[in-house]
Design an enzyme around this catalytic site. Sequence first.
Site, PDB file in Angstrom:
ATOM      1  N   LYS A 196       2.995  11.287 -11.581  1.00  0.00           N
ATOM      2  CA  LYS A 196       2.208  10.341 -12.688  1.00  0.00           C
ATOM      3  C   LYS A 196       2.943   9.078 -12.723  1.00  0.00           C
ATOM      4  CE  LYS A 196      -0.522  13.482 -15.314  1.00  0.00           C
ATOM      5  NZ  LYS A 196      -1.094  13.861 -16.689  1.00  0.00           N
ATOM      6  N   LYS A 232       7.404  22.683 -14.858  1.00  0.00           N
ATOM      7  CA  LYS A 232       6.522  21.493 -14.575  1.00  0.00           C
ATOM      8  C   LYS A 232       6.140  21.860 -12.968  1.00  0.00           C
ATOM      9  CE  LYS A 232       5.286  17.001 -15.057  1.00  0.00           C
ATOM     10  NZ  LYS A 232       5.440  15.851 -15.593  1.00  0.00           N
ATOM     11  N   ARG A 286      -3.125  21.364 -14.913  1.00  0.00           N
ATOM     12  CA  ARG A 286      -1.891  20.452 -15.241  1.00  0.00           C
ATOM     13  C   ARG A 286      -2.294  19.863 -16.583  1.00  0.00           C
ATOM     14  NH1 ARG A 286       0.918  15.750 -11.600  1.00  0.00           N
ATOM     15  NH2 ARG A 286       2.215  14.952 -13.364  1.00  0.00           N
ATOM     16  N   ARG A 304       0.791  -1.309  -0.064  1.00  0.00           N
ATOM     17  CA  ARG A 304      -0.090   0.120   0.097  1.00  0.00           C
ATOM     18  C   ARG A 304       0.750   1.274   0.010  1.00  0.00           C
ATOM     19  NH1 ARG A 304      -3.293  -3.043   3.746  1.00  0.00           N
ATOM     20  NH2 ARG A 304      -5.010  -3.880   2.695  1.00  0.00           N
ATOM     21  N   ASN A 341      -0.228  18.433 -21.604  1.00  0.00           N
ATOM     22  CA  ASN A 341      -0.551  17.202 -22.367  1.00  0.00           C
ATOM     23  C   ASN A 341      -0.355  18.022 -23.701  1.00  0.00           C
ATOM     24  OD1 ASN A 341      -0.740  14.806 -20.713  1.00  0.00           O
ATOM     25  ND2 ASN A 341      -2.754  15.769 -19.892  1.00  0.00           N
ATOM     26  N   HIS A 345       7.679   7.942 -27.695  1.00  0.00           N
ATOM     27  CA  HIS A 345       6.794   8.562 -27.043  1.00  0.00           C
ATOM     28  C   HIS A 345       6.946  10.070 -27.407  1.00  0.00           C
ATOM     29  CE1 HIS A 345       3.746  10.324 -24.314  1.00  0.00           C
ATOM     30  NE2 HIS A 345       4.774  11.084 -23.634  1.00  0.00           N
ATOM     31  N   HIS A 375      -0.613  10.427 -28.354  1.00  0.00           N
ATOM     32  CA  HIS A 375      -1.106   8.930 -27.697  1.00  0.00           C
ATOM     33  C   HIS A 375      -1.724   8.194 -28.921  1.00  0.00           C
ATOM     34  CE1 HIS A 375      -0.870  10.274 -22.920  1.00  0.00           C
ATOM     35  NE2 HIS A 375       0.355  10.100 -23.792  1.00  0.00           N
ATOM     36  N   GLU A 392      -4.245  16.883 -11.697  1.00  0.00           N
ATOM     37  CA  GLU A 392      -4.839  17.353 -13.000  1.00  0.00           C
ATOM     38  C   GLU A 392      -6.647  17.630 -12.902  1.00  0.00           C
ATOM     39  OE1 GLU A 392      -2.735  15.417 -16.523  1.00  0.00           O
ATOM     40  OE2 GLU A 392      -4.630  15.474 -17.564  1.00  0.00           O
ATOM     41  N   HIS A 434      -0.242  15.548 -26.805  1.00  0.00           N
ATOM     42  CA  HIS A 434      -0.427  14.186 -26.470  1.00  0.00           C
ATOM     43  C   HIS A 434      -1.787  13.437 -26.819  1.00  0.00           C
ATOM     44  CE1 HIS A 434       3.012  15.484 -23.994  1.00  0.00           C
ATOM     45  NE2 HIS A 434       3.092  14.249 -23.301  1.00  0.00           N
ATOM     46  N   GLU A 483       9.565  17.123 -25.605  1.00  0.00           N
ATOM     47  CA  GLU A 483       8.940  17.608 -24.223  1.00  0.00           C
ATOM     48  C   GLU A 483       9.654  18.703 -23.623  1.00  0.00           C
ATOM     49  OE1 GLU A 483       6.242  15.906 -23.207  1.00  0.00           O
ATOM     50  OE2 GLU A 483       6.279  13.738 -23.359  1.00  0.00           O
TER      51      GLU A 483
HETATM   52  P1  NAD Z   1      12.491   5.184 -22.312  1.00  0.00           P
HETATM   53  O1  NAD Z   1      12.138   5.054 -20.799  1.00  0.00           O
HETATM   54  O2  NAD Z   1      11.927   3.871 -23.313  1.00  0.00           O
HETATM   55  O3  NAD Z   1      13.700   5.163 -22.366  1.00  0.00           O
HETATM   56  C1  NAD Z   1      14.215   5.374 -23.854  1.00  0.00           C
HETATM   57  C2  NAD Z   1      15.431   4.476 -24.276  1.00  0.00           C
HETATM   58  O4  NAD Z   1      16.643   4.956 -23.791  1.00  0.00           O
HETATM   59  C3  NAD Z   1      15.340   2.879 -23.731  1.00  0.00           C
HETATM   60  O5  NAD Z   1      15.772   1.971 -24.543  1.00  0.00           O
HETATM   61  C4  NAD Z   1      16.295   3.183 -22.376  1.00  0.00           C
HETATM   62  O6  NAD Z   1      16.489   1.798 -22.191  1.00  0.00           O
HETATM   63  C5  NAD Z   1      17.419   3.975 -22.994  1.00  0.00           C
HETATM   64  N1  NAD Z   1      18.094   4.819 -22.082  1.00  0.00           N
HETATM   65  C6  NAD Z   1      17.762   5.081 -21.072  1.00  0.00           C
HETATM   66  N2  NAD Z   1      18.454   5.971 -20.441  1.00  0.00           N
HETATM   67  C7  NAD Z   1      19.818   5.793 -21.113  1.00  0.00           C
HETATM   68  C8  NAD Z   1      20.851   6.243 -20.960  1.00  0.00           C
HETATM   69  N3  NAD Z   1      21.260   7.174 -20.022  1.00  0.00           N
HETATM   70  N4  NAD Z   1      22.001   5.798 -21.806  1.00  0.00           N
HETATM   71  C9  NAD Z   1      21.552   4.935 -22.774  1.00  0.00           C
HETATM   72  N5  NAD Z   1      20.405   4.426 -23.137  1.00  0.00           N
HETATM   73  C10 NAD Z   1      19.274   4.786 -22.031  1.00  0.00           C
HETATM   74  O7  NAD Z   1      11.567   6.348 -22.830  1.00  0.00           O
HETATM   75  P2  NAD Z   1      11.405   7.808 -22.279  1.00  0.00           P
HETATM   76  O8  NAD Z   1      11.564   8.689 -23.563  1.00  0.00           O
HETATM   77  O9  NAD Z   1      12.536   8.018 -21.193  1.00  0.00           O
HETATM   78  O10 NAD Z   1      10.205   7.551 -21.602  1.00  0.00           O
HETATM   79  C11 NAD Z   1       8.768   7.537 -22.411  1.00  0.00           C
HETATM   80  C12 NAD Z   1       7.730   7.195 -21.328  1.00  0.00           C
HETATM   81  O11 NAD Z   1       7.828   8.105 -20.471  1.00  0.00           O
HETATM   82  C13 NAD Z   1       6.662   6.579 -21.876  1.00  0.00           C
HETATM   83  O12 NAD Z   1       5.982   5.592 -21.434  1.00  0.00           O
HETATM   84  C14 NAD Z   1       5.488   7.737 -21.365  1.00  0.00           C
HETATM   85  O13 NAD Z   1       4.389   7.616 -21.434  1.00  0.00           O
HETATM   86  C15 NAD Z   1       6.359   8.187 -20.178  1.00  0.00           C
HETATM   87  N6  NAD Z   1       5.889   9.493 -19.443  1.00  0.00           N
HETATM   88  C16 NAD Z   1       5.399   9.582 -18.469  1.00  0.00           C
HETATM   89  C17 NAD Z   1       5.218  11.041 -18.141  1.00  0.00           C
HETATM   90  C18 NAD Z   1       4.881  11.205 -16.606  1.00  0.00           C
HETATM   91  O14 NAD Z   1       4.471  12.269 -16.259  1.00  0.00           O
HETATM   92  N7  NAD Z   1       4.789  10.114 -15.985  1.00  0.00           N
HETATM   93  C19 NAD Z   1       5.504  12.078 -18.779  1.00  0.00           C
HETATM   94  C20 NAD Z   1       6.190  11.940 -20.238  1.00  0.00           C
HETATM   95  C21 NAD Z   1       6.259  10.692 -20.680  1.00  0.00           C
HETATM   96  N1  GLY Z   2       3.297  14.844 -18.568  1.00  0.00           N
HETATM   97  C1  GLY Z   2       2.295  15.455 -18.230  1.00  0.00           C
HETATM   98  C2  GLY Z   2       2.042  15.517 -16.643  1.00  0.00           C
HETATM   99  O1  GLY Z   2       2.938  15.389 -15.918  1.00  0.00           O
HETATM  100  O2  GLY Z   2       1.032  15.989 -16.292  1.00  0.00           O
END
Ligand code: NAD
Ligand code: GLY
Length: 372
Positions: free
Chosen positions: A150, A234, A248, A128, A252, A272, A259, A244, A255, A192
């Site tokens: 998030k 942010k 907030r 939890r 997006n 992404h 998406h 949100e 997005h 982003e």
């Molecule tokens: P990811 O986590 O897939 O990383 C991208 C690639 O880079 C992967 O292959 C990873 O293994 C590699 N990598 C990571 N760090 C590295 C490094 N230092 N050196 C070499 N390789 C490295 O993708 P991302 O773009 O970081 O994140 C995308 C995800 O984030 C999506 O799932 C998206 O929905 C999510 N997201 C969430 C929020 C949120 O607010 N929580 C906001 C934006 C995106």
């Molecule tokens: N990436 C959008 C949010 O964090 O709200």
Amino acid sequence: MSTTSSISAATVSIALGERSYPILIGQNLIDQPQTWAGLPKATAAVIVTNDTVGPLYAARLQTALAPHYPQVHVVTLPDGEAYKTWESLNLIFDALLGHGCDRKTVLFALGGGVVGDMTGFAAACYMRGVPFVQVPTTLLAQVDSSVGGKTAINHPLGKNMIGAFYQPVRVVCDLDTLNTLPERELSAGLAEVIKYGPIYDLAFLDWIAANLSALRARDAAVLACAVQRSCEIKAEVVGQDERESGLRAILNFGHTFGHAIEAGLGYGAWLHGEAVGCGMVMAATLSQRLGLLSAEQVAQLKALVAAAGLPVRAPVLDAARNAERYLELMRVDKKAEAGEIKFVLVNGQGQAQVCGAPDALVTEVIAACCAA
Ligand code: NAD
Ligand code: GLY
């Protein structure tokens, strides 16, 4: 823009009452003992990473955490958006239970947004709720996903559909980790960064345009400024609307279309950030059709997105019924209300609003952006 070109370490605070936390930004932070001082005490720390990032950084993080935790375990997940699933989440729970981890165990998300979102969700659920620390290693994760709480996994019917708001206790952005990031991933992160300009800070948008070559060349001082200003924006937005209920949603921008592109092509086909980059061009085009932006402003944004190394031509998701497929996918977006698709639209003055648009107009925008 208030930030200056300096690579001295910076701390951005996110003000959320008892859930407030610092975002540390600097070089070589993983190896510095003070980075990890003052975290919740526990018998065990568990580093969650993937099979790409783990071999690069997990041993260093393990060494850095060893003085603070009697046990430091590492859980290594398969790499990729396609693995942001229940199965991967269960691998984390299997490891936590297998190691006998109690409710004080601290999780460390070492990786990009995929690892960060999954680790955060695991932390929200395990017994939890246990504390977790974000150690983002992609530009995208440093400027966006690691901040704001998030957390989620994907469902085959929609992106990030299963999740929770759950804040980390600290975010550690070690800029040096960006040196190993593939070029394509760096560009995805820039999407982003660019996003914050049209929705909140036009001066920052101008700064990004002026410094784009340096950003793509990984100039450490310029990257530090980009990460800091992105996190400041942010933090300001999330500090006003953590869950949100209104403001907030402007984060997006791009997005809703993005998406749909990710889900329509299959998770992982486009990154992404690539989908968001193209989605911003589509959302700007829709803003123009609604009289909020000029054609010149759309063209400027499109040129910047392209110059960041991102796609600006939308993919065809279905040869026979392309617009219908986009609309179908966008109706399961989390912002949709009673089946009405919501878009983040911008007005060219650094402000954004969330609203619906007639399907016929959206259909025109999809056709225009797929053909462009
Ligand atoms: P990811 O986590 O897939 O990383 C991208 C690639 O880079 C992967 O292959 C990873 O293994 C590699 N990598 C990571 N760090 C590295 C490094 N230092 N050196 C070499 N390789 C490295 O993708 P991302 O773009 O970081 O994140 C995308 C995800 O984030 C999506 O799932 C998206 O929905 C999510 N997201 C969430 C929020 C949120 O607010 N929580 C906001 C934006 C995106
Ligand atoms: N990436 C959008 C949010 O964090 O709200």
